[in-house]
Design a protein around this motif. Sequence first.
Motif, PDB file in Angstrom:
ATOM      1  N   ALA A  62       0.829  -1.202   0.000  1.00  0.00           N
ATOM      2  CA  ALA A  62       0.000   0.000   0.000  1.00  0.00           C
ATOM      3  C   ALA A  62       0.868   1.259   0.000  1.00  0.00           C
ATOM      4  CB  ALA A  62      -0.932  -0.013   1.211  1.00  0.00           C
ATOM      5  N   GLN A  63       1.813   1.281   0.928  1.00  0.00           N
ATOM      6  CA  GLN A  63       2.592   2.502   1.131  1.00  0.00           C
ATOM      7  C   GLN A  63       3.549   2.763  -0.036  1.00  0.00           C
ATOM      8  OE1 GLN A  63       4.271   1.678   5.005  1.00  0.00           O
ATOM      9  NE2 GLN A  63       2.619   2.751   6.061  1.00  0.00           N
ATOM     10  N   LYS A 104      -4.510   1.663  -2.641  1.00  0.00           N
ATOM     11  CA  LYS A 104      -5.378   1.023  -1.664  1.00  0.00           C
ATOM     12  C   LYS A 104      -5.245  -0.487  -1.857  1.00  0.00           C
ATOM     13  CE  LYS A 104      -8.950   4.524  -1.014  1.00  0.00           C
ATOM     14  NZ  LYS A 104      -8.439   5.540  -1.994  1.00  0.00           N
ATOM     15  N   VAL A 105      -5.579  -1.251  -0.834  1.00  0.00           N
ATOM     16  CA  VAL A 105      -5.565  -2.706  -0.928  1.00  0.00           C
ATOM     17  C   VAL A 105      -6.875  -3.262  -0.391  1.00  0.00           C
ATOM     18  CG1 VAL A 105      -4.418  -4.860  -0.256  1.00  0.00           C
ATOM     19  CG2 VAL A 105      -3.059  -2.782  -0.630  1.00  0.00           C
ATOM     20  N   LEU A 106      -7.425  -4.205  -1.124  1.00  0.00           N
ATOM     21  CA  LEU A 106      -8.528  -5.012  -0.605  1.00  0.00           C
ATOM     22  C   LEU A 106      -7.967  -6.403  -0.383  1.00  0.00           C
ATOM     23  CD1 LEU A 106     -12.193  -5.348  -1.772  1.00  0.00           C
ATOM     24  CD2 LEU A 106     -10.773  -7.361  -1.365  1.00  0.00           C
ATOM     25  N   VAL A 144      -6.919   0.233  -6.652  1.00  0.00           N
ATOM     26  CA  VAL A 144      -6.996  -0.723  -5.555  1.00  0.00           C
ATOM     27  C   VAL A 144      -6.382  -2.043  -5.986  1.00  0.00           C
ATOM     28  CG1 VAL A 144      -8.517  -1.990  -3.995  1.00  0.00           C
ATOM     29  CG2 VAL A 144      -9.113   0.332  -4.724  1.00  0.00           C
ATOM     30  N   MET A 145      -5.503  -2.547  -5.188  1.00  0.00           N
ATOM     31  CA  MET A 145      -4.917  -3.857  -5.411  1.00  0.00           C
ATOM     32  C   MET A 145      -5.769  -4.885  -4.692  1.00  0.00           C
ATOM     33  SD  MET A 145      -1.120  -4.940  -4.256  1.00  0.00           S
ATOM     34  CE  MET A 145      -0.332  -6.354  -5.023  1.00  0.00           C
ATOM     35  N   VAL A 146      -6.153  -5.951  -5.389  1.00  0.00           N
ATOM     36  CA  VAL A 146      -6.937  -7.020  -4.767  1.00  0.00           C
ATOM     37  C   VAL A 146      -6.003  -8.170  -4.412  1.00  0.00           C
ATOM     38  CG1 VAL A 146      -8.733  -8.757  -5.132  1.00  0.00           C
ATOM     39  CG2 VAL A 146      -9.081  -6.401  -5.902  1.00  0.00           C
ATOM     40  N   VAL A 147      -6.115  -8.680  -3.201  1.00  0.00           N
ATOM     41  CA  VAL A 147      -5.308  -9.814  -2.747  1.00  0.00           C
ATOM     42  C   VAL A 147      -6.219 -10.812  -2.048  1.00  0.00           C
ATOM     43  CG1 VAL A 147      -3.327 -10.563  -1.365  1.00  0.00           C
ATOM     44  CG2 VAL A 147      -3.322  -8.280  -2.403  1.00  0.00           C
ATOM     45  N   GLY A 148      -6.149 -12.063  -2.451  1.00  0.00           N
ATOM     46  CA  GLY A 148      -6.859 -13.134  -1.752  1.00  0.00           C
ATOM     47  C   GLY A 148      -5.937 -13.762  -0.714  1.00  0.00           C
ATOM     48  N   THR A 160      -9.157 -19.755   8.349  1.00  0.00           N
ATOM     49  CA  THR A 160      -9.667 -18.412   8.646  1.00  0.00           C
ATOM     50  C   THR A 160     -11.161 -18.270   8.343  1.00  0.00           C
ATOM     51  OG1 THR A 160      -9.195 -17.620   6.427  1.00  0.00           O
ATOM     52  CG2 THR A 160      -7.466 -17.374   8.043  1.00  0.00           C
ATOM     53  N   TYR A 161     -11.764 -17.325   9.040  1.00  0.00           N
ATOM     54  CA  TYR A 161     -13.104 -16.882   8.687  1.00  0.00           C
ATOM     55  C   TYR A 161     -13.028 -16.079   7.379  1.00  0.00           C
ATOM     56  CZ  TYR A 161     -14.687 -18.097  13.360  1.00  0.00           C
ATOM     57  OH  TYR A 161     -15.008 -18.777  14.488  1.00  0.00           O
ATOM     58  N   ARG A 162     -14.190 -15.674   6.879  1.00  0.00           N
ATOM     59  CA  ARG A 162     -14.311 -14.879   5.672  1.00  0.00           C
ATOM     60  C   ARG A 162     -14.128 -13.400   6.041  1.00  0.00           C
ATOM     61  NH1 ARG A 162     -16.049 -18.073   1.710  1.00  0.00           N
ATOM     62  NH2 ARG A 162     -16.937 -19.668   3.029  1.00  0.00           N
ATOM     63  N   ALA A 163     -12.906 -13.013   6.317  1.00  0.00           N
ATOM     64  CA  ALA A 163     -12.629 -11.648   6.766  1.00  0.00           C
ATOM     65  C   ALA A 163     -12.131 -10.785   5.604  1.00  0.00           C
ATOM     66  CB  ALA A 163     -11.570 -11.662   7.870  1.00  0.00           C
ATOM     67  N   THR A 164     -12.503  -9.509   5.618  1.00  0.00           N
ATOM     68  CA  THR A 164     -12.102  -8.583   4.559  1.00  0.00           C
ATOM     69  C   THR A 164     -11.521  -7.309   5.176  1.00  0.00           C
ATOM     70  OG1 THR A 164     -14.104  -9.338   3.458  1.00  0.00           O
ATOM     71  CG2 THR A 164     -12.858  -7.552   2.392  1.00  0.00           C
ATOM     72  N   TYR A 165     -10.445  -6.799   4.582  1.00  0.00           N
ATOM     73  CA  TYR A 165      -9.807  -5.579   5.069  1.00  0.00           C
ATOM     74  C   TYR A 165      -9.652  -4.595   3.922  1.00  0.00           C
ATOM     75  CZ  TYR A 165      -8.853  -8.344   9.140  1.00  0.00           C
ATOM     76  OH  TYR A 165      -9.013  -9.130  10.241  1.00  0.00           O
ATOM     77  N   LEU A 166     -10.071  -3.356   4.144  1.00  0.00           N
ATOM     78  CA  LEU A 166      -9.799  -2.284   3.188  1.00  0.00           C
ATOM     79  C   LEU A 166      -8.742  -1.382   3.803  1.00  0.00           C
ATOM     80  CD1 LEU A 166     -13.397  -1.397   1.941  1.00  0.00           C
ATOM     81  CD2 LEU A 166     -11.695  -2.882   0.870  1.00  0.00           C
ATOM     82  N   ILE A 167      -7.688  -1.136   3.042  1.00  0.00           N
ATOM     83  CA  ILE A 167      -6.518  -0.439   3.572  1.00  0.00           C
ATOM     84  C   ILE A 167      -6.232   0.720   2.634  1.00  0.00           C
ATOM     85  CG2 ILE A 167      -4.053  -0.744   4.052  1.00  0.00           C
ATOM     86  CD1 ILE A 167      -5.010  -3.906   4.120  1.00  0.00           C
TER      87      ILE A 167
END
Lengths: 197, 197, 197, 197, 197, 197, 197, 197, 197, 197
Positions: C31-32, C37-39, C70-74, C140-147
């Motif tokens: 990100a930096q 942005k990162v999803l 935005v960069m998408v990462v799984g 892991t659970y189905r967690a999502t982070y927007l950065i």
Amino acid sequence: MALVGKKFPNLSVNAMNEMGDTFQMNILEEAQENNKKVLLFWYPKDFTFVCPTELHAFQSALEEFEKRNVMVVGASCDTPEVHFAWLNTPKDNGGIEGVTYPILADSNRNLSSRLDILDIMNESYDDETGAITVEGDNVTYRATYLIDEEGTVFHEGINHMPLGRNVKEFLRLIDAYTHVQEKGEVCPANWEEGKEG
Amino acid sequence: MALVGKKFPNLSVNAMNEMGDTFQMNILEEAQENNKKVLLFWYPKDFTFVCPTELHAFQSALEEFEKRNVMVVGASCDTPEVHFAWLNTPKDNGGIEGVTYPILADSNRNLSSRLDILDIMNESYDDETGAITVEGDNVTYRATYLIDEEGTVFHEGINHMPLGRNVKEFLRLIDAYTHVQEKGEVCPANWEEGKEG
Amino acid sequence: MALVGKKFPNLSVNAMNEMGDTFQMNILEEAQENNKKVLLFWYPKDFTFVCPTELHAFQSALEEFEKRNVMVVGASCDTPEVHFAWLNTPKDNGGIEGVTYPILADSNRNLSSRLDILDIMNESYDDETGAITVEGDNVTYRATYLIDEEGTVFHEGINHMPLGRNVKEFLRLIDAYTHVQEKGEVCPANWEEGKEG
Amino acid sequence: MALVGKKFPNLSVNAMNEMGDTFQMNILEEAQENNKKVLLFWYPKDFTFVCPTELHAFQSALEEFEKRNVMVVGASCDTPEVHFAWLNTPKDNGGIEGVTYPILADSNRNLSSRLDILDIMNESYDDETGAITVEGDNVTYRATYLIDEEGTVFHEGINHMPLGRNVKEFLRLIDAYTHVQEKGEVCPANWEEGKEG
Amino acid sequence: MALVGKKFPNLSVNAMNEMGDTFQMNILEEAQENNKKVLLFWYPKDFTFVCPTELHAFQSALEEFEKRNVMVVGASCDTPEVHFAWLNTPKDNGGIEGVTYPILADSNRNLSSRLDILDIMNESYDDETGAITVEGDNVTYRATYLIDEEGTVFHEGINHMPLGRNVKEFLRLIDAYTHVQEKGEVCPANWEEGKEG
Amino acid sequence: MALVGKKFPNLSVNAMNEMGDTFQMNILEEAQENNKKVLLFWYPKDFTFVCPTELHAFQSALEEFEKRNVMVVGASCDTPEVHFAWLNTPKDNGGIEGVTYPILADSNRNLSSRLDILDIMNESYDDETGAITVEGDNVTYRATYLIDEEGTVFHEGINHMPLGRNVKEFLRLIDAYTHVQEKGEVCPANWEEGKEG
Amino acid sequence: MALVGKKFPNLSVNAMNEMGDTFQMNILEEAQENNKKVLLFWYPKDFTFVCPTELHAFQSALEEFEKRNVMVVGASCDTPEVHFAWLNTPKDNGGIEGVTYPILADSNRNLSSRLDILDIMNESYDDETGAITVEGDNVTYRATYLIDEEGTVFHEGINHMPLGRNVKEFLRLIDAYTHVQEKGEVCPANWEEGKEG
Amino acid sequence: MALVGKKFPNLSVNAMNEMGDTFQMNILEEAQENNKKVLLFWYPKDFTFVCPTELHAFQSALEEFEKRNVMVVGASCDTPEVHFAWLNTPKDNGGIEGVTYPILADSNRNLSSRLDILDIMNESYDDETGAITVEGDNVTYRATYLIDEEGTVFHEGINHMPLGRNVKEFLRLIDAYTHVQEKGEVCPANWEEGKEG
Amino acid sequence: MALVGKKFPNLSVNAMNEMGDTFQMNILEEAQENNKKVLLFWYPKDFTFVCPTELHAFQSALEEFEKRNVMVVGASCDTPEVHFAWLNTPKDNGGIEGVTYPILADSNRNLSSRLDILDIMNESYDDETGAITVEGDNVTYRATYLIDEEGTVFHEGINHMPLGRNVKEFLRLIDAYTHVQEKGEVCPANWEEGKEG
Amino acid sequence: MALVGKKFPNLSVNAMNEMGDTFQMNILEEAQENNKKVLLFWYPKDFTFVCPTELHAFQSALEEFEKRNVMVVGASCDTPEVHFAWLNTPKDNGGIEGVTYPILADSNRNLSSRLDILDIMNESYDDETGAITVEGDNVTYRATYLIDEEGTVFHEGINHMPLGRNVKEFLRLIDAYTHVQEKGEVCPANWEEGKEG
């Protein structure tokens, strides 16, 4: 913690050679300074039945190991004096006369307790006296370590007391590991030198 | 502490069979309740090169193990879903189609951390978050356990990552141990069934 | 503690891309250093039913994310090898062939335990062996982070296992946040780009 | 630890309704005893700009939630008296007149500290006085919880302070979860009622 | 420990003035840097019945305090936003319109917990979650502090919730203390300026 | 912790009456068993200037307190013997002859240390001898407690050493509290009996 | 630990002299700096029966002590103000008018707790409040210390509360100790100046 | 802590009588069971100069003590054997021939360490060996205890090493205490039987 | 831990010589600085039966020890004064008149507790008073130490209380050890000077 | 702590007899159940020079010990197998053929660590591995214990490594102790049976 993939412990231990000399041996340094592989095998006790058989088996294959630049070292928790007496006892009397590789005399258990291969269990501490009481004879299992030229363990195995080892399997493991070292290939199961991988 | 001479840990672990069923397997109970020996072999990861070779090698020798009343079990830390996908991948594509013995899916590492065969080191604890960071992939070494009908481990061995196993040596160890069980004799080195001890 | 309003953890994790290369990825640095942005979205396991649907949904919307910088990462806790196998499995066979964004392979759980999104509970520590036993599959659970571009988390959300995500909602959140960044306005509920706030 | 998949905390909290009555509300019991789902949304402070917009948005969609047997509850750390004053302030003056769902008044932070959604950090303890000093206003982030009829959390999400929520997305999540409950099917990404999964 | 005879705590707190500006105020610095006395009075909550009466009473006497070089400061644990809303509510509607002295907004309770005047009791700590649960609304008692030009507290008093304060008594205490400061005389009971001591 | 809103400590203390009798007095029990309010005022030392003035002021107003069913009790850390000597010293000689209410003699500081109103600070513990050294005379500040018929403290106040108290203010507080008790009304600021609230 | 043979504690204590001046006195420094012996005697309380008798007895013998270069100091835990009041009370009224030696006012018990001569026992600590409750009046026993010119204690004695002291015995002890100092002889029992040892 | 006002320690100690018999003596029981007062005096060492003088002085006054129902007991830390040797040494040779009261032989220091009258200081503990090293000869000071018929200590005094005791003063203290016991009067200073109090 | 093979403790102890002089003796320094061997023997108590016999036996053989450059030192826990009295008691009266070697007076038990040869056991610690109570007389067993010129202990032995020592055996041990020192030979059992080893 | 005067430790240890049988021996029980005295002597190692000399010396005197009802037991830390090999080695070859008393094989050091006679020092603990490293061979000093029929140790002695023992001295000690047991007399120094005490 498993030792495989890590350096062998850096410890000096008493050892006896066929001349009757007591000297200090550090397996890690032997490997690194002589640029050799080391096969270190532990047996429970001097002057017993299974053990000399194994010791003679390694002696018979010694040339094979040396061709592969492998140093063979035996080890038990008996004293150098006892090793010397056993070395001077003829094979027919249950002795190991004729063995020429060195044998560690880890009477203070510094190395074997570090490797966690002593047959003791259920330590109990006496608060009043500060003494520790254990179950078991405080001798080692039939553990074997293969160590490469950098001192890294690439195989460790332990057999239950009554179970002898197979010298050829160690030659195979050494050959396979050398193959990986030289060819950079990963070695499939049942690999043998000269056969198809 | 070495496991040899002690009972195998009493833990249930997820496993996958060739049918695609996920079920719970407890190695200690398998041995004791079915009065069988067990050979449990761990490999690092599904979908890699060395591993399928070993898995196929054990499959090829499966009849030999079964003749000796030995149950063969594979194990890695991948999930049952991944095992199933690999089982459905043809051998030519790097899969393990054709493997019929069960494979443990120790994704929560309950058993592998108990056996201390994970390739992690240098755990560091973050005081602020309570999370633990490690080095290594948190997958297992190539460890093998031979367990008798009472659940007692009579051989344990670990190979470094790139080093494949020798199926025949395990057959030899099983035969030698069975010999001790039946004949009450202690087994000398290099022993093989039918040869002179 | 909630991560929103704080920097994303500074950790490098193994990742796999569509080429089959394993590499190290540090979300915070991505990100930096790229001013993006990162999803980051987590799913429980490779080779299951819900997951590929979500992975394909993000792939379909990838252009929309990229337009927004935005960069998408799984991410899951499977190994890079398993990710690669799944990437090579056609969509019709339950695979994720066609996915082009990178996927984290957090097999050592360094990042997921730091985020506290693993499905394990009831840790019990075995004093004798030092091993930890848990309940749950350790996935892991189905967690999502927007950065955002400074590495600050501006949304985190977790869905229960069987509940899929809505890709559009993340686009909306990203647009709303960008609006705040650009206009210095605080964003009312149900805000959508082009609509009246 | 993530709350998803676990019961919502069993705590009673002060709440204010549109009548100006202060009463005790226990979210877990509301769900279980009334056999309802609950949507609980937190906002930082009464009498601010973003917040009333969100409160009005939930009010506008209240009928939709009620059709789905979902109870909507707002929450902040202000007192019941402040909630009541805000409820009596016309929308045009920045008030929330017209809101009919109850609002938690968690002035003692019992629930919000249990959920770990307060914006405080860097606690420092004064040894001499026993008092704790923190950074931050000690108000909550924009956190949302979806809870099912058994009190189990099936979604949790947190937005950064300036970022409003999307009421429709919560309706979608509720519908999808209900679909799973009724049909026993796992819900793919972007699922919407009436559309193809 | 009693604060009388000691310096007032050195802490900065959010405050609201009649202009609607949120700013940081440090009572100790206000006294020392402006060479003023300070009267700091706490009330439980905005938008309640007793409180505005007291706030208006202090406003009415503000000139008297200023003649004596005393700064008057109100305080509660509500947010600046709530203070501002209350300041904009006409007196007839239960508001405090017309109040011109600043009001502390100790929403993070840094100062009130340091003064130990919060109505919470029976803290219980939840080992599992690390959260603290308390009884009480976590608002302040009706506490008053008189602080001299060096920041030393010369009177502290706390009234039970339903009990209003007497503004004149504080003027008397200030006059008596000033008398001691100027005349070096110790002040007998019931002393009043101009009366015989 | 503030005492207001809580029961007064349940402790028996030596006291002296005008007859010269030493007896034990428990303030909490006095209030509860006689169904009376109690005004307890502390002064630093017998045989000093300010103190007798206060003691005479309370004596002069004693009838007013008794009419309101209030018991007046003085208190210092001097011994009963010293109280008696002071009670026998004429007012003109700085004595308190004529005082008829009881005076606590808290020479062991059990109650005053419980109330935390002693002027000691900077305790230092001598490891070698186990003795504690303090700064300050170990006498009390000018603290006042108003206690209702159930033993609950409804006002506490502390004046700095040189600052005398206002007897009338305590009468006002008692009347206001009684008004609340009888009328169930909350009492606004500056309330006085007979005036408009 | 017994003080005999050790230095007297190095502590400054409030004291009152016949002029009514409160000053600080350090017994150890008095002895060392003035090159004097010191007789320090403690009594339980001012304004009691036994105590004035002892105080007058020491006054009557004061000349004898001064001839021997001995400073006499009385001590109790009353305040300087109380000492002054007692010094101004005629002997016939139970006062100590006429006493000219200084009297320590150890109201903070720094010295008496260091000497361990307070009549308190059974300390109990209240975890909730941090206050300590004791049994006993927290006044001193009838303890006496003889200190030489270097500050070393050469006699200590404690009498039970009702038991008066014998001034002559202290003169004898001083003479005997002086004899040892001057003559270097050890002093036999019952020794008296001028008699045969 | 001072022993005055408390029971003498309940301990049995070796003692020697004039017959040469070693027996166990418990001072507390002697007082209580025989309904006698006890005077217990300690001296540093047998076979020294001052000590025998004191021992003879107590012997000379023994009749006076017995008339008052007082048992006299000597005590040092020497062994019974040494006491016996000294009892058999003529007075002219520095012995204590003629002494008829018992002498405690507290060689294990159980009682003297309990009374804290040993001349040791600066204990240092050796971590390696667990042994304690001290300064001083580990013998007792010249301590004296007067104990009443209930075992309560009513006087304790300690003289520095070279300072002998005055037998008459102890007779006076005993008479004064008996006077208090019989007459219920408190005893003024310098009191002597038959003289005016 | 056994002292053999280690340095004797480095401690100074009081001692008495035949002249009646008390002086400090450090056994380790005596050996090292005078380049002598030392025989140190402990006995339980002065003025008992067995002990003088042993002390006379060592005196009789003193010339033999001195010829071998060995210093003989006796030791008990009695004081120097008691040693002197015993040295002045004729042999016929059970004394040790005629003994010329020094005798340690370890009254503070510094050395004997370091050597762990005191007959005390079952220490119990009194929490209230900090005193330690033991069983046993706190005197030493019949322990003997042989120390060489470098301060190293080469023999230690302990006899039960009633068992006397054999002076000749110590001469034999000294000769044998000297033989080893001079000849570098290890000494077989029953070795005696001049005999065949 | 010294063992003299206490019971010998109650521990079973492996032992070897001349028949080559390994059995368990408990010295304490041997003494108590057979009503015998026991002489237990430790030597450092089998197959060394000094040791066999001592072992033969005890064998030669075995009849003398048996006449006195004394059981002789040897002991080292070698295994039973090594003892047996040494027992089968002729005296001329440095063996101990002809020895008929049992020899303890304390290979687990349970008894020797309890007796604190091992030559190890400077234990260092490795935090990472939990292993302990020591200096020294972990073999015993030349320690000897004489134990009576009740299991009480009446003599213990330790010789430095190169110093042989004197069998006759042990016979003398046994005779002297028996004399004390039978005659109730305490035994003077140098006592010998038949000679004058």
